[in-house]
Structures are given as C-alpha cells and as structure tokens.
Design a protein around this motif. Structure first.
Motif, PDB file in Angstrom:
ATOM      1  N   ASN A 148       0.856  -1.185   0.000  1.00 46.39           N
ATOM      2  CA  ASN A 148       0.000   0.000   0.000  1.00 46.39           C
ATOM      3  C   ASN A 148       0.894   1.236   0.000  1.00 46.39           C
ATOM      4  O   ASN A 148       2.127   1.122  -0.068  1.00 46.39           O
ATOM      5  N   ASN A 149       0.253   2.408   0.079  1.00 41.98           N
ATOM      6  CA  ASN A 149       1.034   3.649   0.149  1.00 41.98           C
ATOM      7  C   ASN A 149       0.847   4.334   1.499  1.00 41.98           C
ATOM      8  O   ASN A 149       0.939   5.555   1.606  1.00 41.98           O
ATOM      9  N   GLY A 151      -1.974   3.671   4.169  1.00 37.39           N
ATOM     10  CA  GLY A 151      -3.094   2.763   4.358  1.00 37.39           C
ATOM     11  C   GLY A 151      -3.711   2.728   5.738  1.00 37.39           C
ATOM     12  O   GLY A 151      -4.820   2.244   5.882  1.00 37.39           O
ATOM     13  N   TRP A 152      -3.010   3.223   6.773  1.00 38.72           N
ATOM     14  CA  TRP A 152      -3.687   3.213   8.071  1.00 38.72           C
ATOM     15  C   TRP A 152      -4.657   4.386   8.137  1.00 38.72           C
ATOM     16  O   TRP A 152      -4.569   5.330   7.361  1.00 38.72           O
ATOM     17  N   HIS A 160      -0.931  11.136  11.017  1.00 39.24           N
ATOM     18  CA  HIS A 160      -1.172  11.190   9.579  1.00 39.24           C
ATOM     19  C   HIS A 160      -0.261  10.203   8.842  1.00 39.24           C
ATOM     20  O   HIS A 160       0.715   9.717   9.392  1.00 39.24           O
ATOM     21  N   LEU A 161      -0.614   9.953   7.602  1.00 37.27           N
ATOM     22  CA  LEU A 161       0.212   9.068   6.772  1.00 37.27           C
ATOM     23  C   LEU A 161       1.608   9.645   6.620  1.00 37.27           C
ATOM     24  O   LEU A 161       1.808  10.857   6.655  1.00 37.27           O
ATOM     25  N   TYR A 162       2.565   8.738   6.448  1.00 36.38           N
ATOM     26  CA  TYR A 162       3.915   9.192   6.119  1.00 36.38           C
ATOM     27  C   TYR A 162       3.860  10.031   4.843  1.00 36.38           C
ATOM     28  O   TYR A 162       3.110   9.720   3.905  1.00 36.38           O
ATOM     29  N   THR A 163       4.651  11.080   4.810  1.00 37.58           N
ATOM     30  CA  THR A 163       4.685  11.964   3.647  1.00 37.58           C
ATOM     31  C   THR A 163       6.099  11.972   3.098  1.00 37.58           C
ATOM     32  O   THR A 163       7.049  12.293   3.819  1.00 37.58           O
ATOM     33  N   ILE A 164       6.221  11.602   1.853  1.00 40.55           N
ATOM     34  CA  ILE A 164       7.546  11.404   1.268  1.00 40.55           C
ATOM     35  C   ILE A 164       8.057  12.661   0.564  1.00 40.55           C
ATOM     36  O   ILE A 164       9.256  12.920   0.547  1.00 40.55           O
ATOM     37  N   VAL A 165       7.157  13.435  -0.016  1.00 40.17           N
ATOM     38  CA  VAL A 165       7.595  14.680  -0.662  1.00 40.17           C
ATOM     39  C   VAL A 165       8.031  15.637   0.456  1.00 40.17           C
ATOM     40  O   VAL A 165       7.232  16.018   1.307  1.00 40.17           O
ATOM     41  N   ASN A 168       5.995  18.734   2.474  1.00 40.08           N
ATOM     42  CA  ASN A 168       4.553  18.867   2.248  1.00 40.08           C
ATOM     43  C   ASN A 168       3.765  18.825   3.563  1.00 40.08           C
ATOM     44  O   ASN A 168       2.816  19.582   3.773  1.00 40.08           O
ATOM     45  N   LEU A 171       2.799  21.946   5.831  1.00 38.50           N
ATOM     46  CA  LEU A 171       1.649  22.784   5.468  1.00 38.50           C
ATOM     47  C   LEU A 171       0.336  22.093   5.820  1.00 38.50           C
ATOM     48  O   LEU A 171      -0.620  22.742   6.247  1.00 38.50           O
ATOM     49  N   HIS A 172       0.298  20.790   5.646  1.00 41.80           N
ATOM     50  CA  HIS A 172      -0.916  20.081   6.042  1.00 41.80           C
ATOM     51  C   HIS A 172      -1.141  20.253   7.545  1.00 41.80           C
ATOM     52  O   HIS A 172      -2.272  20.453   7.997  1.00 41.80           O
ATOM     53  N   ASP A 210       8.113  24.809   1.252  1.00 52.09           N
ATOM     54  CA  ASP A 210       6.956  24.435   2.071  1.00 52.09           C
ATOM     55  C   ASP A 210       7.211  24.648   3.562  1.00 52.09           C
ATOM     56  O   ASP A 210       6.305  25.033   4.303  1.00 52.09           O
TER      57      ASP A 210
ATOM     58  N   GLY B  73      -1.626  23.770   0.443  1.00 53.56           N
ATOM     59  CA  GLY B  73      -1.137  22.880   1.497  1.00 53.56           C
ATOM     60  C   GLY B  73      -1.946  23.016   2.781  1.00 53.56           C
ATOM     61  O   GLY B  73      -2.328  22.019   3.405  1.00 53.56           O
ATOM     62  N   HIS B 101       1.419  20.134  -4.390  1.00 54.50           N
ATOM     63  CA  HIS B 101       0.380  19.671  -3.460  1.00 54.50           C
ATOM     64  C   HIS B 101      -0.828  19.117  -4.202  1.00 54.50           C
ATOM     65  O   HIS B 101      -1.439  18.138  -3.763  1.00 54.50           O
TER      66      HIS B 101
END
Lengths: 402, 334
Positions: A148-149, A151-152, A160-165, A168, A171-172, A210, B73, B101
């Motif tokens: 998956n990418n 998935g939890w 939150h999901l792991y963020t690879i970029v 990013n 800001l979320h 970011d 974002g 984003h």
C-alpha cells in the motif's frame, strides 16, 4: 571543509568541547550543539542543572524513575523494531527501509509529551512517534513492502500518513492547526480539549519552500503547532553546511515565534522542551520550533551508502552520545533501576521483533481491485470502464499456468 | 450584489453567479471556507468573493499569505480536520507553486489512505486569455490536472452553470479543479436561483445548440465563441451542433458520442495548446468509440503549441469565430 577532511584527531578534539556558536567552516557535525543546547543528562549519565535548561526543569522534575524506565523501554523497543526493518529489507521482505537509529530520544521525547487529542504529521522516518501514538508498527511496513502507500486510518491515532515529498506535511499540519483554531479547541484551559499539532521534518527539509511557507502561515495565524526538526546532520549526502548558514532553531525568530535547540539524544530534554512547546501551542501562544540536534547513525535509507560521503570517526563520536546508553547510565545512577529491568526490555524487544517479522512475511499482496477502488469517492464512469477492461483482460488468464 | 430580480430569476454575471453560489454553499454548510490571496477584504481581484468576508467573517473567508503552495497545502490540512475549503488561485499562471500539493497530495490522498481520508476541496482557477493581460495571466492549463488521476475537473461557461456548478463542486467529496473563464466573467444571463430549480449533473455535457452537419465540442471560454460561429454558419446553411462539455474529468462521453454519431463529424475547440491538449484525448476516444459513424477525422481548433504569446498576438493564438468555421469547413470537406 569537506567531509573527508574530518580526521579522527579533530573529531576527538571536538568531542565534548563546549562551542560558542557553530561557525561555518568548522566541523559542525562533530559539535554537541553548542552552549544554547538544552540538555538534562550529560554523556556520562549525570543530571545537568543550568540556566539553559532551567525553564524546562519542572517537566523533568515531575518525572518519576518509573517514567524514565518507560521512556527507555520505548526507545529500546523502537530501536529493535527499526533494526528488524533494516534486516527485513536486506532479506528482500521490504523494498526499502528508512532507519531511525540514533534518533530514538528525539522521537520518543515528543511522542510521549503529546496528548491523545494532539495530531502528528510525520515525514517518513517517525517510527518512534508512531509507536508513542500507539500505531501498530506493522502498519508502517506496508508502504515499504509495496502492499500500500500508507493505508492506516490517520484519525484513529491522530497520526497522519507518512509523507515522502519533503516538507509537504508541514503545510498540512498548519492547515489542520488552523482547523483546530476554528473548532475552538485551543486556549480553553480544558486539558482534554486544547489541541496541538506537531509536524516532523529534517534539516534538509528546512530548505524547502513548504517549510518556510508553513512557518509564515503558522505565524500569521498564531496556530497551535510545534515544528519538530530532527537535525540529524545529513540530508542523504549533504551536511548541514549545504542547507544553512545559521543554526536552524534561530530561523524561527525571523518568522516571529520561539525556537530552541535541544539535545536530540537526551530524551529527558526532548520530552521537557516538547511539553513546554505543546503547552504553549495548546494555550494559544502560537507556533514553536524545536530543533532536536541529533545524528543519523545509519544510512539515509537501505539504498544509501554513507561511507561514500562521511568519515567513520564522526560515527564513533556520535556513538558515544547514544541516546539509549545515556538514559541507561542515568537510570543506573539512580540506583533503583536494576539490570533485570534492561534484561526484561531486551526480552520484550525480541518478542516484538519476532512478531514484526512474522507479520511482515505474512502480509498478503493487495487485491487487484485496490488500484481502482479508491481513486474517487464518488462514481467515475471513465475509470469504471478502464477497470472493467482490466478485469476482463485479467480474466483471460484464469486457469492458465496452474 | 449587483443583480436584478426578474420574474423568472436573477440576472447575474458569470462571476456573480459564483459569488451567489458560494454564498449559498456557505449558508448551507458551516464547514465551507473560502481562502486565497485578496479574497477577503477586497473580494478577490475579480470580485468573485465580494461581500463574503463581511457576512461570514475572517475565520471563514481567509486572506492568506501570498504563497500558493501554502494556500493549497493548508487547505489540505483544513480538509483533513473536516472543513471544506474553496481555494482561489488568483490567476491560472500562478497555480504552479501549488502544483506539487495538487498532484502529489490532493489527487492521491483518498487512494493512498485506502479510503480512510477524503479531501473535499475545490480549487478555483480563473483561466484563459483574451483580456490583454501580461504574461502568466492568460493560460489554459487544464491538461495538467486532467492528467492527474484523483482530481475532478470542470469548466463553467455561463452564469447559470457557474451558480450551480460551484455549489455542486463544493458538495463533492472528491477534490474538484474548477475552471472559470475570466474573459466571460462579466457575461450576464438570467438565472433561476430558486431551490426548486433542478441543476444538471456537475459533469453532464449539454447540447448548447442543436445541429445536424458537424459537432463542435468545447468548454469554458470557447463555448460562447463556438455558439457565435454556429450562428454565423447557420445563416449560410451549415448546421453546427455545439456541445458544452462542462465536466472534463469525468467526461460525459454519452452526450458527446451521441452527438458525433448523429453528425458524423467532430471539431474540438479549446484555448489550450494543441499538443496533448484535451482535444487529443477526445479525439482518441471518439475515434475508438464512434469509428463507423465518422465521415471525417476529428479535427482540433486550439491554441498553438507555443508559450502563450504577448497580448498583442493573442488574437492570432486564440481560436476565434473564423478559425472555428475554418475547422468546420475542413471537417465538412472530407
């Protein structure tokens, strides 16, 4: 100077020396963070009391020795989990693994300072934070096994999901914190309601737009957020000197909020400073930057080979600053903690590793439908047509090759 | 509002259709937020959000710092917290700092979370040229977003659609890229804004003008141009059917294919550059699905595959009535 210029003699000289400020041109990577670094336990396991850590003293004083053992247990189990991740990659069970070796104290300190209603926005190395948020570590393997990418369910544990970029997620996190403000969940004085958001990133990420934009948005909105920068000295092959001319924590001042540097290998320090920063955020004082000064003792990921760009003498120095050894020395010095405790943690770690290994190996491949099923929430005729064509094509192979 | 009530509805410009639609969406759902550069006190550089901050407050109509990546974002974060942000990108050419984003996160969040997380957000982009603007203010960049699975993309062409489509986009649980033809912002029409008026589906294409000889498919700013072309051609005996696609992704192929099967000829018109523009996708699909009905290859009348030119040249770049008719003539000549 380049990395290859760092010779053992210089390294030894730098070790343990109190610097005034990091100056470009000296081997910063060998420094212990300088005099402004907040630290409660020295490398021999002795409690430090000084002006720099005084404002955070109350949080450490409130900890019992049992709390200290719990922090040790967290770090030890996470280290074992992380080692298992690396081993599983080497054995072909995972495609990649980003190790956290050396960063356990940084992550567990803030992880244990967070409350259930707080929310974490990680990058991709925050296995220790996930652990503290009670995310099943098995979940973290899925994306590295390719099933998956992520998935939890992020909202289950507010992780939150792991963020690879790179960057990013900051800001979320700020946007989420702006939502917290609109929900009136900040500054009410209710400890179960007031909410802080934490975002995690590294020294390399601080160069991203970011991160800088997230500082701006958080500052102008006075959002309840803690920026937790794990300065592990290396962005793959690039040392701090390629990212910054000033200590990273000082950047906060330019954006209009406090920033501090904490010894990222001292879990009492990362815990205490995080408690303070989170309290500030929850009570409506706005953003806070914590630079956890630490070291990536392993490779960037299992695909990386750090021997190409850094000297082993450097690793030797940081090995002596190992966060687990330091806390262990401290606990032993208190005389109440006995070797039996550490033996028990080791046994527990072995159990965890065995469970992780089995769960990883037994993780089923995803169903074909996973590719199509959750692209859109609402119906999408064009995609459904493609899916039907895919299903029909795949059906043509049924019964073949069995 | 600069609107005039009439017996059949309210006379609105395309821009004020969006304003009224946003207002209604905000009244209906307290989670709907508007955010962007200058959208609050000023009401946006095109005044599309005019009056909203006064009525809904600074917490719901947010004047953001001048940073597009930051805007989108943080909108993602607000959506993760349960809000429904409507983001205004000030001009088409300024969306690129937010592109990361939009494509890496907005488009993929639902899939990568295996359905645990939705991002119900709208990104409004004033698009297209024809207003004599300086560089970066006249672009048609829909292809980038059409090529990003997970996004929905729509384009309105008149006030009735802008009023209803923005409300439908806000109500959608998927992220929607909402293109607004800035040179049509001031075009007026009477819109029935009553709750009983049943709008078309958000992605439903509409036959804007029925015809027999050739289908012209278009969207956004080109709909008016194509309708004018059809009017002119009609006077000379050529019957053009104009299809306003409205929904670009998903594409209402049913309406489009039915029209092409009827006329046997298709000309696709858009302002965006030809190479890998939306016309290419439409051409491929129509060729595949309507092959035996086609009397001519699908032709495209589009902007050229150049950077958007300086404004003194834009009339040569943009499809106009004559170029549309030229395309129609070429389709009919097969």
């Amino acid at each position: 100077m380049t990395d290859s210029d760092v010779v053992p003699e210089q390294a030894a000289a730098a070790f343990g020396v109190t610097h005034h400020e990091n100056v470009i041109g000296t081997p910063k990577i060998l420094s212990d963070g300088g005099p402004e670094t907040i630290r409660f336990i020295d490398q021999d396991g002795h409690r430090i009391r000084n002006e720099v850590n005084l404002p955070y003293d109350k949080y450490v004083d409130a900890l019992t020795e049992e709390d200290g053992r719990r922090l040790y247990r967290d770090m030890a189990l996470i280290r074992r989990f992380d080692a298992e991740g690396t081993a599983l990659q080497r054995q072909g069970e995972l495609g990649l693994w980003p190790g956290l070796l050396g960063q356990e104290a940084a992550q567990v300190g803030i992880g244990r300072a967070m409350r259930p209603q707080d929310y974490a926005f990680p990058s991709y190395r925050e296995h220790g934070v996930a652990w503290c948020r009670d995310v099943d570590p098995v979940n973290l393997l899925g994306m590295f096994r390719g099933v998956n990418n992520g998935g939890w369910d992020p909202n289950e544990k507010n992780f939150h999901l792991y963020t690879i970029v790179i960057g990013n997620q900051a800001l979320h996190a700020v946007g989420y914190a702006m939502g917290v403000q609109r929900d009136g969940a900040v500054g009410t004085g209710d400890p179960d309601r007031d909410t802080a958001v934490v975002t995690f990133f590294g020294d390399g990420a601080t160069s991203q737009g970011d991160i800088n934009e997230s500082f701006v948005f958080a500052a102008v909105n006075q959002s309840p957020i803690v920026f937790f920068c794990q300065n592990n000295q290396w962005a793959i092959s690039e040392p701090n000197e390629r990212q910054t001319r000033i200590p990273l924590y000082q950047r906060a001042r330019g954006f209009g909020f406090p920033g501090v540097r904490v010894d990222g290998n001292d879990v009492l320090a990362t815990y205490a400073v995080s408690m303070h920063a989170l309290d500030e955020a929850r009570s409506g004082q706005g953003p806070f930057l914590i630079e956890a000064y630490t070291y990536r003792m392993g490779a960037h990921t299992t695909s990386d080979d750090p021997t190409k760009y850094r000297d082993s003498a450097e690793l030797d120095i940081w090995r002596e600053r190992d966060p687990l050894l330091r806390l262990k020395s401290f606990l032993l010095s208190l005389h109440e903690t006995e070797q039996a405790f550490f033996d028990e943690v080791d046994r527990e770690a072995d159990e965890l590793a065995a469970r992780i290994r089995t769960a990883c190996q037994e993780m089923p491949d995803p169903p074909h439908s996973q590719m199509f099923d959750r692209v859109y929430v609402e119906p999408h005729a064009g995609l459904e047509k493609e899916r039907d064509e895919f299903v029909a094509y795949q059906a043509g192979f049924e019964g073949e090759g069995n | 509002m600069t609107t005039t009530a009439s017996s059949t509805g309210t006379r609105l410009t395309l821009a004020k259709g969006i304003t009224a639609g946003l207002r209604r969406a905000m009244e209906n759902d307290p989670k709907v937020l508007v955010m962007g550069e200058d959208v609050g006190r000023l009401g946006g550089v095109f005044r599309v959000t005019e009056g909203l901050q006064k009525d809904f407050g600074e917490d719901r109509v947010i004047d953001t710092p001048l940073a597009e990546s930051g805007i989108v974002g943080t909108a993602i974060g607000l959506a993760l917290r349960g809000y429904r942000p409507v983001v205004e990108i000030q001009f088409d050419g300024f969306v690129y700092p937010a592109f990361d984003h939009i494509t890496s996160q907005v488009a993929k969040m639902y899939a990568r979370s295996l359905g645990h997380v939705t991002l119900p957000m709208v990104i409004r982009i004033p698009c297209g040229g024809g207003i004599g603007a300086v560089e970066h203010h006249s672009e048609s960049n829909e292809s980038y977003f059409l090529h990003s699975a997970g996004l929905r993309v729509v384009a309105c062409s008149n006030a009735e659609d802008s009023y209803w489509m923005i409300q439908q986009a806000v109500a959608t649980d998927d992220p929607v890229i909402f293109f607004e033809p800035k040179r049509r912002y001031h075009d007026k029409m009477v819109v029935d804004t009553s709750a009983s008026a049943a709008p078309r589906g958000l992605y439903e294409a509409v036959v804007a003008r029925p015809g027999e000889h050739v289908t012209v498919a278009c969207y956004g700013p080109m709909v008016k141009t194509c309708l004018q072309a059809a009017e002119a051609a009609g006077q000379e005996g050529t019957s053009i059917e104009v299809v306003d696609l409205r929904g670009l992704n998903p594409l209402d192929t049913e309406t489009l294919f039915a029209s092409v099967r009827k006329t046997g000829r298709l000309v696709v018109v858009h302002e965006a550059s030809q190479f890998l523009g939306f016309g290419a996708e439409i051409s491929a699909q129509v060729t595949q699905e309507c092959f035996y009905h086609l009397e001519a290859p699908v032709l495209r009348v589009t902007g050229y595959s150049t950077p958007y030119p300086a404004s003194k040249l834009e009339e040569l770049f943009l499809p106009d009535l004559d170029r549309v008719l030229d395309g129609v003539d070429r389709a009919l000549a097969y």
